[in-house]
Design an enzyme around this catalytic site. Structure first.
Site, PDB file in Angstrom:
ATOM      1  CG  HIS A  79     -17.555   0.820  -6.185  1.00 32.70           C
ATOM      2  ND1 HIS A  79     -16.797   1.910  -6.549  1.00 32.70           N
ATOM      3  CD2 HIS A  79     -18.845   1.167  -6.421  1.00 32.70           C
ATOM      4  CE1 HIS A  79     -17.598   2.878  -6.980  1.00 32.70           C
ATOM      5  NE2 HIS A  79     -18.844   2.448  -6.909  1.00 32.70           N
ATOM      6  CG  HIS A 238     -21.117   2.775 -11.563  1.00 31.32           C
ATOM      7  ND1 HIS A 238     -19.967   2.120 -11.179  1.00 31.32           N
ATOM      8  CD2 HIS A 238     -21.517   3.512 -10.499  1.00 31.32           C
ATOM      9  CE1 HIS A 238     -19.674   2.463  -9.925  1.00 31.32           C
ATOM     10  NE2 HIS A 238     -20.600   3.307  -9.499  1.00 31.32           N
ATOM     11  CG  HIS A 265     -25.681   4.304  -2.609  1.00 29.91           C
ATOM     12  ND1 HIS A 265     -25.160   3.167  -3.185  1.00 29.91           N
ATOM     13  CD2 HIS A 265     -25.022   5.342  -3.167  1.00 29.91           C
ATOM     14  CE1 HIS A 265     -24.211   3.504  -4.047  1.00 29.91           C
ATOM     15  NE2 HIS A 265     -24.110   4.818  -4.053  1.00 29.91           N
TER      16      HIS A 265
END
Length: 304
Positions: A79, A238, A265
Site C-alpha cells: 500500500h 483494491h 502478490h
C-alpha cells in the site's frame, strides 16, 4: 526534463500492523537522487537498511514482504509502495520500528495524505522509467498476469468470487492513467477479507491487527462495515492498488500495460522477476522534455 522526486521534509505516523498486530512508528525521510526506496529497521541493533527490489520479496502470504538473506523482514509494503507510485516518488528512506508497515485504514489514502503534507520536491537528476518492449506473461492454472508494450501506463484486472457481495458490481476494471486519477479512483480502495478466514489467518500468525477500521470484512452474504463500500467495485479497485504497489517494487515507473486475472502478490512479483530476467523485453528511458512523456504521467501531482 522530467526529474526524480523525494520529500521536502520528514513526516511521521503511528499505526498497527495488519498481520502482526504490533504498534509501529513510521517515519518517511527525504533521500538523495538515485538512492531508490530504502526501508530502515530502526528497532534493530545495529539498524538494518533494506532496499526495495523484486528479488527480496520472499514472503507473499496475503501481502508483499521483503526478507533479506539474514532474515530481516519488512512486511506489508504494497500500500505504501502504491502511494509512492501514485505520487511519482523515486527516492525515500522509510524508517520503521517493527517488521511490518502500519495498515492505517487499509488503503493508500492515509499515506498519500502523509506524503503530500510533507511536500514533494523535484531533484536534479532525470527520472528513469522502465519501458516494456515485448510481452511478458506468467500463468498458473486459470490465473495470469501480463505486461505489454504501451505508450503510457494502464492496469486491467479481473477477480472471481462467487459471492453475493461481489456479484453486485463488476469484478473487472481497466484504468488508463492518461485519463484517470490514481488519488481519486484507486488510493481509497481498502483491503478486504472474509469472516470465515479470520481464524485460519490468526492460526498462521496473520491478520492479528485487522478490524472494521482497517479492512472490509465480509460474511456469508454481506459487507459488515457499517459505512459500506467506498466504490461499488472497491474489491477489484483494491487489487489494482495492490498491483501498482507490487510493480513499483522494481524501483521505477513502468511504461506498459499491465493486466491480470485472479492475480496476487506472488504472481505480480514473479512477473517482475521474469521481466528483469529478459533483457530484450525492457529498457531504461528518461525524457529531456515534458512533452515527450506519456500522458499517463502528466496527471502526477505537481512538486513544490
Amino acid at each position: 526534463m522530467i526529474l526524480q522526486r523525494t520529500l521536502a521534509q520528514a513526516v511521521t505516523a503511528t499505526g498497527v500492523g495488519l498481520h502482526s498486530g504490533e504498534r509501529v512508528k513510521l517515519t518517511l525521510r527525504p533521500a538523495a537522487p538515485d538512492s531508490g526506496i530504502v526501508f530502515r529497521r530502526t528497532d534493530l541493533d545495529p539498524v538494518v537498511d533494506v532496499r526495495a527490489e523484486p528479488a527480496l520479496v520472499n514472503d507473499t502470504r496475503l501481502s508483499s514482504t521483503l526478507v533479506t538473506d539474514t532474515g530481516v523482514r519488512i512486511g506489508t509494503i504494497e500500500h505504501l509502495m502504491s502511494a509512492f507510485a501514485g505520487l511519482g516518488i523515486d527516492n525515500l528512506v522509510i524508517e520503521v520500528t517493527a517488521a511490518e508497515m502500519p495498515i492505517m485504514d487499509g488503503s493508500a489514502a492515509p499515506f498519500i495524505y502523509l506524503l503530500q503534507s510533507a511536500g514533494i520536491v523535484d531533484q536534479a537528476k532525470p527520472k528513469r522509467f522502465i519501458r516494456v518492449k515485448q510481452p511478458i506473461e506468467v500463468v498458473e492454472g486459470d490465473k495470469w498476469v501480463k505486461l505489454e508494450p504501451y505508450a503510457g501506463f494502464s492496469v486491467e484486472l479481473s477477480i472471481e468470487f462467487n459471492h453475493p457481495a461481489f456479484n453486485r458490481a463488476p469484478q473487472q476494471v481497466r484504468i488508463d492513467f492518461s485519463g484517470h486519477s490514481y488519488i481519486d479512483e484507486i488510493s481509497r480502495a481498502r483491503t478486504f477479507g472474509f469472516m470465515h478466514e479470520v481464524e485460519y489467518m490468526k492460526s498462521q500468525g496473520l491478520g492479528l491487527g485487522g478490524n472494521l477500521n482497517n479492512a472490509i470484512v465480509i460474511d456469508d452474504e454481506y459487507v459488515l462495515n457499517p459505512e459500506g463500500l467506498r466504490f461499488p467495485d472497491e474489491f477489484v479497485r483494491h487489487k489494482i492498488l495492490d498491483a501498482i504497489g507490487d510493480l513499483y517494487i522494481v524501483g521505477h515507473p513502468l511504461i506498459a500495460a499491465f493486466s491480470g486475472h485472479k492475480s496476487g502478490h506472488a504472481m505480480n512479483n514473479a512477473l517482475l522477476r521474469k521481466l528483469l530476467a529478459t533483457p530484450s523485453a525492457w529498457e531504461f528511458v528518461s525524457f529531456a522534455d515534458a512533452i515527450d512523456v506519456p500522458s499517463s504521467f502528466h496527471r502526477l501531482p505537481l512538486a513544490e
